[in-house]
Design a protein around this motif. Structure first.
Motif, short mmCIF file in Angstrom:
data_model
loop_
_atom_site.label_atom_id
_atom_site.label_comp_id
_atom_site.label_asym_id
_atom_site.label_seq_id
_atom_site.Cartn_x
_atom_site.Cartn_y
_atom_site.Cartn_z
N THR A 1 0.86 -1.18 -0.07
CA THR A 1 -0.13 -0.02 -0.17
C THR A 1 0.91 1.43 -0.02
OG1 THR A 1 -1.60 -1.08 1.29
CG2 THR A 1 -2.05 1.10 1.34
N ARG A 2 1.87 1.25 1.00
CA ARG A 2 2.76 2.56 0.92
C ARG A 2 3.32 2.62 -0.51
NH1 ARG A 2 4.06 0.58 6.04
NH2 ARG A 2 6.05 -0.35 5.24
N GLU B 1 1.10 3.85 -3.14
CA GLU B 1 0.79 5.29 -3.09
C GLU B 1 2.14 6.04 -3.50
OE1 GLU B 1 -0.36 5.62 0.94
OE2 GLU B 1 -2.33 5.08 0.85
#
Lengths: 305, 128
Positions: free
Chosen positions: A234-235, A238
């Motif tokens: 997810t990081r 992003e």
């Protein structure tokens, strides 16, 4: 994977001229069909060189991510290497060996890059980590089984890796993008190789069809794990460095579905395994693989040949 | 549609490989026995770069043409030897009889007028 190997690349590209001189692209009439040139692609040694010069250093997140996909390739290469001298035909023996070497090449690049974050070499990571420190998904450590099981595993792996590397060529991390750009062409061929065999085994004899059906039944439980998102992905997604694994699923389903339909095979209705490889939780198979892979390096630390 | 199933495949890698592999048809028991027969022999021709001819590189076994091309790629272009491959069923090649070497090949010997050896090279002409 020795120091000796990495040292000859100190000057970077263009030094390992093992080819016959003068038989290049000039259309020289004496050029031979068996001309040997190493070509000019990104090698793990080039990444090691950039690391040594301090030109690249991955963040902790990027290194962790590179470790995951590097471990996938490393463990699969170890598995596939077991086929050498055991494949049904000499030609297939070499084909699987080539694929294993491609996978090992990707693994070396990713692990070399990952190691830069922790001052570790590819060898440190491959040979001196313990089982729970490996980050490969469970599919890659599944046993070879018979040829059909290997092809079923290879089919899933190559279609997954194709989607992954294609997406990573757009990564904001230039090294990840470069390794992926090199890898995606090789994985494209792996896709073709496994698809050809899925079609032939499924459309061959009753025996071959039964075996490929059984092969898919054995390896399909490990598909979902490949497409699981977590905090790290997810990081990275992003930040534009990687993509969420779940975003690769549609392409995988569509393309594998086309081959499965053509082969008149159903996607096996089997429950999915729990996974956990990305967190260092592995099945009973990994320990044996890494024991075999690591024994020489651990018995003779620093040995080279 | 290609068996590969990907209309968006990159213009890379195996794009020169013909992907329309004929799908193996369902077989009768009699044909299954035939399947146990060894794979047939194929001769492989590799072109090392644009502008050159395909040159015989060796032979291999494969069940059909599509797999023969792939096996040829794996066996004969591992060290960057080629940009194009032909495979030909070995049985499709007619060859000269080794016992007729005299009648076939000795006639041109001594006929050096067939070689361009009597011309003088003009000054300033390159690439001769």
């Amino acid at each position: 994977m020795t120091d000796k190997d990495t040292d000859f690349a100190i000057e970077g590209h263009g030094d390992i001229s093992v080819g016959v001189q003068g038989a290049g692209a000039s259309g020289d009439g004496s050029a031979s069909a068996t001309r040997i040139t190493p070509g000019n692609a990104l090698r793990p040694e080039d990444i090691a060189l950039e690391v040594r010069r301090g030109q690249v250093k991955p963040s902790e997140d990027v290194a962790e991510f590179a470790l995951r996909i590097g471990d996938d390739g490393l463990i699969l290469a170890q598995r596939l290497g077991h086929w050498i001298s055991r494949a049904p035909e000499l030609e297939e023996d070499i084909a699987l060996g080539n694929i294993a070497l491609d996978q090992l090449g990707h693994a070396r690049s990713f692990l070399t890059y990952a190691g830069a974050a922790w001052d570790k070499s590819e060898d440190d990571l491959a040979y001196f980590r313990r089982e729970h420190e490996f980050r490969s998904a469970h599919l890659f450590e599944q046993p070879n089984g018979d040829f059909a099981v290997t092809i079923a595993r290879q089919f899933i792996v190559s279609y997954y890796q194709y989607e992954l590397y294609t997406a990573l060529t757009a990564s904001k991390d230039a090294t990840l993008a470069a390794i992926s750009a090199k890898a995606v062409k090789e994985v494209d061929y792996h896709r073709d190789h496994s698809a050809q065999w899925v079609l032939r085994l499924a459309g061959g004899t009753d025996e071959s069809r039964a075996r490929i059906i059984q092969g898919f039944k054995l390896v399909w439980p490990y598909v979902d794990e490949l497409f699981e998102d977590d905090e790290l992905t997810t990081r990275l997604a992003e930040a534009g460095v990687a993509v969420q694994p779940s975003s690769l699923r549609a392409g995988f389903d569509r393309l594998t579905g086309e081959i499965m339909a053509e082969a008149e095979l159903d996607i096996p209705a089997v429950p999915q395994a729990l996974g956990g490889g990305r967190r260092g939780k592995h099945s009973e198979f990994l320990g044996y693989i890494i024991a075999e892979m690591q024994v020489l390096a651990r018995e003779h630390p620093g040995a080279s040949w | 549609m290609s068996p590969h199933g990907n209309p968006e495949e990159p213009a890379s890698s195996a794009s020169e490989i013909k992907r329309e592999a004929p799908k193996v048809a369902a077989t009768t028991p009699a044909e299954q026995q035939h399947h146990e027969a060894p794979w047939s022999l194929w001769e492989v021709f590799v072109r090392s770069s644009r502008g050159l001819s395909h040159v015989h590189a060796g032979s291999l076994h494969a069940p059909d043409a599509a797999m023969a091309l792939r096996n040829a790629r794996d066996l004969y272009t591992r060290r960057n030897e080629g940009v194009s491959i032909w495979v030909v069923p070995a049985e499709a090649i007619s060859s000269s009889d080794p016992d007729s070497k005299g009648a076939f090949f000795e006639s041109p010997q001594g006929k050096d007028y067939r070689h361009a050896t009597y011309y003088t090279k003009s000054e300033g002409v390159k690439h001769l």
